[in-house]
Design an enzyme around this catalytic site. Structure first.
Site, short mmCIF file in Angstrom:
data_model
loop_
_atom_site.label_atom_id
_atom_site.label_comp_id
_atom_site.label_asym_id
_atom_site.label_seq_id
_atom_site.Cartn_x
_atom_site.Cartn_y
_atom_site.Cartn_z
N CYS A 59 0.81 -1.23 0.00
CA CYS A 59 0.00 0.00 0.00
C CYS A 59 0.85 1.28 0.00
O CYS A 59 0.33 2.36 -0.26
CB CYS A 59 -0.94 0.02 1.19
SG CYS A 59 -2.15 -1.28 1.13
N HIS A 112 -3.19 7.42 3.51
CA HIS A 112 -3.59 6.13 2.94
C HIS A 112 -4.96 5.76 3.51
O HIS A 112 -5.22 5.96 4.70
CB HIS A 112 -2.55 5.06 3.30
CG HIS A 112 -2.95 3.69 2.87
ND1 HIS A 112 -3.49 3.42 1.64
CD2 HIS A 112 -2.90 2.49 3.53
CE1 HIS A 112 -3.74 2.13 1.54
NE2 HIS A 112 -3.41 1.55 2.67
N ASN A 145 -10.03 0.26 0.64
CA ASN A 145 -8.56 0.35 0.57
C ASN A 145 -8.11 -0.06 -0.83
O ASN A 145 -8.16 -1.23 -1.18
CB ASN A 145 -7.95 -0.57 1.64
CG ASN A 145 -6.43 -0.54 1.65
OD1 ASN A 145 -5.80 0.02 0.75
ND2 ASN A 145 -5.84 -1.14 2.67
N1 ACO Z 1 -17.90 -8.67 9.90
C1 ACO Z 1 -18.25 -9.04 11.15
N2 ACO Z 1 -17.37 -9.43 12.07
C2 ACO Z 1 -16.08 -9.46 11.72
C3 ACO Z 1 -15.64 -9.10 10.44
C4 ACO Z 1 -16.61 -8.70 9.51
N3 ACO Z 1 -16.29 -8.32 8.26
N4 ACO Z 1 -14.29 -9.21 10.39
C5 ACO Z 1 -13.89 -9.64 11.60
N5 ACO Z 1 -14.97 -9.80 12.40
C6 ACO Z 1 -15.01 -10.26 13.78
C7 ACO Z 1 -13.83 -11.12 14.14
O1 ACO Z 1 -14.07 -12.47 13.74
C8 ACO Z 1 -13.79 -10.96 15.63
O2 ACO Z 1 -14.78 -11.79 16.20
P1 ACO Z 1 -14.51 -12.56 17.60
O3 ACO Z 1 -14.32 -11.47 18.61
O4 ACO Z 1 -15.75 -13.36 17.78
O5 ACO Z 1 -13.28 -13.38 17.38
C9 ACO Z 1 -14.24 -9.51 15.86
O6 ACO Z 1 -14.90 -9.13 14.65
C10 ACO Z 1 -13.10 -8.55 16.12
O7 ACO Z 1 -12.07 -8.80 15.17
P2 ACO Z 1 -10.80 -7.89 15.07
O8 ACO Z 1 -9.96 -8.38 13.92
O9 ACO Z 1 -10.14 -7.78 16.40
O10 ACO Z 1 -11.49 -6.47 14.68
P3 ACO Z 1 -10.85 -5.05 14.53
O11 ACO Z 1 -11.63 -4.08 15.30
O12 ACO Z 1 -9.36 -5.06 14.70
O13 ACO Z 1 -11.16 -4.70 12.99
C11 ACO Z 1 -9.96 -4.65 10.90
C12 ACO Z 1 -10.64 -5.52 11.96
C13 ACO Z 1 -11.01 -3.78 10.28
C14 ACO Z 1 -9.36 -5.57 9.86
C15 ACO Z 1 -8.88 -3.77 11.56
O14 ACO Z 1 -8.08 -4.55 12.40
C16 ACO Z 1 -7.98 -3.09 10.56
O15 ACO Z 1 -8.41 -2.25 9.80
N6 ACO Z 1 -6.69 -3.43 10.58
C17 ACO Z 1 -5.73 -2.80 9.66
C18 ACO Z 1 -5.87 -3.47 8.35
C19 ACO Z 1 -5.13 -2.74 7.29
O16 ACO Z 1 -4.93 -1.57 7.36
N7 ACO Z 1 -4.77 -3.52 6.27
C20 ACO Z 1 -4.22 -2.99 5.10
C21 ACO Z 1 -2.82 -2.48 5.25
S1 ACO Z 1 -2.36 -1.78 3.81
C22 ACO Z 1 -1.82 -2.93 2.62
O17 ACO Z 1 -0.64 -3.12 2.44
C23 ACO Z 1 -2.82 -3.69 1.82
#
Ligand code: ACO
Length: 322
Positions: A113, A249, A279
């Site tokens: 990214c 970003h 993203n």
């Molecule tokens: N819908 C419903 N529930 C979900 C979903 C979804 N789409 N995705 C995950 N959950 C659930 C999980 O299973 C988990 O359930 P559990 O508590 O029963 O185990 C719960 O939600 C919490 O999961 P987390 O992963 O801890 O949620 P978080 O608040 O961290 O949000 C997210 C997840 C959105 C992915 C966040 O962590 C994030 O944005 N991280 C950064 C990702 C990023 O920036 N990636 C790209 C980098 S750039 C590149 O190079 C491509």
């Protein structure tokens, strides 16, 4: 002193829009969860057969038109992408041929990214040294092509799109600094296990699919982006209040908000497109920049901080007077 200055911007999004409601029909998720945890409402998805080079070409043509340059003027073409059309030739070479800018240097930069910020930094060095008089810098991705559509943790996040800028030399002002970083020690947080040398494995658990430990990556991203923002301002001896715009970003609205809060910037001075684009990886920063330039929010002479974070992990910034 010679600067490289953004002479024009352009961007392109594929027509097809995938809403959160559409995703509710594909995986166990809800519009409410996606909006609350990421800020995303919809994303664009490339049509069947539409490739990264297709999106890049459209963004490039718009940037060239805005800059008032033709293919004959371009003497360097860099594409930030982690989703190239082919293993080789590079997407930059494919775009170069379509534009008719043949003969100049053309290459891809893969920094996930952060690809656009890395590509911009390369081109900036060439323009400042006098080696390039007109550089075309593109961030373009079709990340949805390598998403596991059964994994709700990743498939709700990504979209396709491209943005581009034309860089030209300027005696007065332009890009003040770029800072690039990487830490391969965090590679397990976000990666795609498939590659040429590692072998193409096509069996359950493998395949061309992004793997991510989202919550760990989130914390690392927030810390890295805060540090890189401070680094850019300190290197130029500028206070936070001098910033007119943050062009971040677009991975997650909560990450963007955390960076803005760290900088003491109200959200009115932050360009946000993640709600509509998701993203788009290397496409996200130049897409956001182009939107805000075209709708008149970003004006000539204003101070912009662009920053990105991605798999690798990689991160970096560009501080510039537009
Ligand atoms: N819908 C419903 N529930 C979900 C979903 C979804 N789409 N995705 C995950 N959950 C659930 C999980 O299973 C988990 O359930 P559990 O508590 O029963 O185990 C719960 O939600 C919490 O999961 P987390 O992963 O801890 O949620 P978080 O608040 O961290 O949000 C997210 C997840 C959105 C992915 C966040 O962590 C994030 O944005 N991280 C950064 C990702 C990023 O920036 N990636 C790209 C980098 S750039 C590149 O190079 C491509």
């Amino acid at each position: 002193m010679l600067y490289s200055r953004i002479a024009g911007t352009g961007s392109y999004l594929p027509d097809r829009v995938l809403s959160n409601a559409d995703l509710e029909r594909i995986v166990d998720t809800t519009d409410a969860w996606i909006q609350e945890r990421t800020g995303i409402r919809q994303r664009h998805v490339a049509a069947d057969g539409q490739t990264t080079a297709d999106l890049a070409e459209m963004a490039a043509l718009r940037a060239m038109e805005a800059a008032g340059v033709t293919a004959a003027d371009i003497d360097m073409l860099v594409v930030g992408t982690t989703t190239p059309d082919l293993i080789f030739p590079s997407t930059a070479c494919l775009v170069q041929a379509r534009l008719g800018a043949n003969g100049c240097a053309a290459f891809d930069v893969n920094a996930a990214c952060s690809g656009f910020i890395y590509a911009l930094s390369m081109a900036d060095k060439f323009v400042r040294s006098g080696q390039s008089k007109c550089a075309l810098v593109i961030g373009a991705e079709t990340l949805t092509r390598m998403i596991d559509w059964t994994d709700r943790g990743t498939c709700v996040l990504f979209g396709d799109g491209a943005g581009a800028v034309v860089l030209k030399p300027s005696e007065e002002t332009g890009i003040l600094s770029t800072h690039l970083h990487a830490d391969g020690g965090y590679k397990e947080l976000l990666f795609n296990p498939v590659g040429v040398s590692a072998g193409f494995i096509d069996e359950p658990g493998h395949g061309v699919k992004v793997k991510m430990i989202g919550n760990e990556l989130f914390k690392v991203a927030v810390r890295a982006l805060a540090r890189t923002a401070e680094e850019a301002l300190a290197a130029n001896e500028l206070p936070q209040e001098a910033l007119d715009w943050l062009v971040p970003h677009q991975a997650n609205l909560r990450i963007i908000t955390a960076t803005a809060r760290h900088l003491g910037l109200p959200m009115e001075r932050v360009i946000v497109t993640v709600d509509r684009h998701g993203n788009t990886s290397s496409g996200s920063v130049p897409l956001a920049l182009d939107e805000a330039v075209r709708d008149g929010r970003i004006q000539r002479g204003q101070l912009l901080l662009m920053e990105a974070f991605g798999g690798g992990i990689t991160w970096g910034s560009a501080l510039l007077r537009y």
